[in-house]
Design a protein around this motif. Sequence first.
Motif, mmCIF file in Angstrom:
data_model
loop_
_atom_site.group_PDB
_atom_site.id
_atom_site.type_symbol
_atom_site.label_atom_id
_atom_site.label_comp_id
_atom_site.label_asym_id
_atom_site.label_seq_id
_atom_site.Cartn_x
_atom_site.Cartn_y
_atom_site.Cartn_z
ATOM 1 N N THR A 77 43.704 -5.840 13.041
ATOM 2 C CA THR A 77 45.100 -6.286 12.945
ATOM 3 C C THR A 77 45.294 -7.781 12.761
ATOM 4 O O THR A 77 46.301 -8.218 12.226
ATOM 5 N N GLY A 78 44.351 -8.612 13.237
ATOM 6 C CA GLY A 78 44.499 -10.063 13.060
ATOM 7 C C GLY A 78 45.744 -10.594 13.751
ATOM 8 O O GLY A 78 45.921 -10.441 14.962
ATOM 9 N N THR A 79 46.646 -11.182 12.978
ATOM 10 C CA THR A 79 47.901 -11.715 13.534
ATOM 11 C C THR A 79 48.838 -10.624 14.013
ATOM 12 O O THR A 79 49.832 -10.906 14.683
ATOM 13 N N GLY A 80 48.545 -9.379 13.636
ATOM 14 C CA GLY A 80 49.465 -8.280 13.929
ATOM 15 C C GLY A 80 50.555 -8.150 12.893
ATOM 16 O O GLY A 80 51.536 -7.428 13.095
ATOM 17 N N CYS A 81 50.391 -8.804 11.744
ATOM 18 C CA CYS A 81 51.478 -8.831 10.763
ATOM 19 C C CYS A 81 51.832 -7.440 10.232
ATOM 20 O O CYS A 81 53.016 -7.147 10.013
ATOM 21 N N ILE A 82 50.838 -6.580 10.039
ATOM 22 C CA ILE A 82 51.138 -5.246 9.514
ATOM 23 C C ILE A 82 51.883 -4.398 10.556
ATOM 24 O O ILE A 82 52.984 -3.911 10.287
ATOM 25 N N PRO A 83 51.321 -4.184 11.747
ATOM 26 C CA PRO A 83 52.023 -3.307 12.697
ATOM 27 C C PRO A 83 53.361 -3.870 13.167
ATOM 28 O O PRO A 83 54.312 -3.114 13.372
ATOM 29 N N THR A 114 38.542 -3.343 20.419
ATOM 30 C CA THR A 114 37.332 -2.534 20.256
ATOM 31 C C THR A 114 36.706 -2.829 18.904
ATOM 32 O O THR A 114 37.376 -3.298 17.982
ATOM 33 N N ASN A 115 35.426 -2.559 18.808
ATOM 34 C CA ASN A 115 34.711 -2.659 17.538
ATOM 35 C C ASN A 115 34.805 -1.302 16.853
ATOM 36 O O ASN A 115 34.188 -0.333 17.298
ATOM 37 N N ILE A 116 35.582 -1.217 15.800
ATOM 38 C CA ILE A 116 35.836 0.075 15.151
ATOM 39 C C ILE A 116 34.552 0.724 14.655
ATOM 40 O O ILE A 116 34.461 1.960 14.575
ATOM 41 N N LEU A 117 33.540 -0.075 14.356
ATOM 42 C CA LEU A 117 32.272 0.481 13.870
ATOM 43 C C LEU A 117 31.532 1.241 14.968
ATOM 44 O O LEU A 117 30.629 2.026 14.678
ATOM 45 N N ILE A 147 44.339 -2.215 16.461
ATOM 46 C CA ILE A 147 42.985 -2.467 16.960
ATOM 47 C C ILE A 147 42.433 -3.747 16.325
ATOM 48 O O ILE A 147 42.657 -4.006 15.142
ATOM 49 N N ASP A 148 41.698 -4.516 17.122
ATOM 50 C CA ASP A 148 40.908 -5.616 16.566
ATOM 51 C C ASP A 148 39.692 -5.826 17.452
ATOM 52 O O ASP A 148 39.743 -5.572 18.660
ATOM 53 N N VAL A 149 38.622 -6.322 16.847
ATOM 54 C CA VAL A 149 37.404 -6.599 17.600
ATOM 55 C C VAL A 149 37.509 -7.929 18.336
ATOM 56 O O VAL A 149 36.843 -8.147 19.347
#
Length: 283
Positions: free
Chosen positions: A124-130, A171-174, A145-147
């Motif tokens: 998500t980074g900055t959260g700009c999308i959600p 969490t680490n999505i991988l 989610i972001d690592v």
Amino acid sequence: MVIKALKTHFFNSLKNIHDEQEIESFFFILTEYLHNLKRVDVALNPNFELSEDDVKKWNAILSELQQEKPIQYITGEAWFYGLQFEVNENTLIPRPETEELVEWILNSPITKHPSPINILDIGTGTGCIPISLKANLPEVNVSAIDVSEKALEVAKRNAVSNKVEINFIQTNILEVEDLNQYFDIIVSNPPYVRNLEKEEIKKNVLDYEPHLALFVEDTDALLFYRKIAQLALKNLTPNGLLFFEINQYLGKETVELLENMGFKNIELKKDIYGNDRMVKSTR
């Protein structure tokens, strides 16, 4: 120094690094950031007097711009889909192409469903999308989610400042095998720039934006897409939608990956610059 003279100095200091339109944009972003003066205010007050401290601030910022530091990291803010977001060195700067991805999601019939739907943003980074989705679809349930713990701290502050509630998960999505919930929409703008493409990346991105959020190994450029698609097969509702922002050079390969995994109704879409940039598919 008056602001008219400062403007001349500002342009002359940057003209060998940035184009005139960019410099003009920087200048007026900074007049508002430092002095709360909009473009029209500067035009009406060309002899606005700057203090010695003001001039020092401008010169410090000029030095950073000469090193091609992004203006968003200097001001600590960026605009995305009509909303203001905090940004720093732990987050990518939101981009116009990603706004197109948000627009595509918002225009999907599934978002008009009478009962609340569940949306997940991965990386998500900055959260700009959600945050943009939640601001425009207040009835939906949105998770992200972001690592990176530091990126999530920024995203959480952005959710508060934009007055939306998002369920943030570190969490680490991988390393995730199951999302433990069903989602109607999963969206991701994961790392997708191959190391071999670094020579194409501008200094302002390469030297300042977080490589963790940008780059993947040349040998497995679709690593995140494969993993997220695997999770989507388990955790998307029937006829749920998977949206990706993608590497412009790997549109065909991304579509083939999804086809081989059994996704349906796959659509590859170009961005405003004519590059393959987004993919939508159905579980």
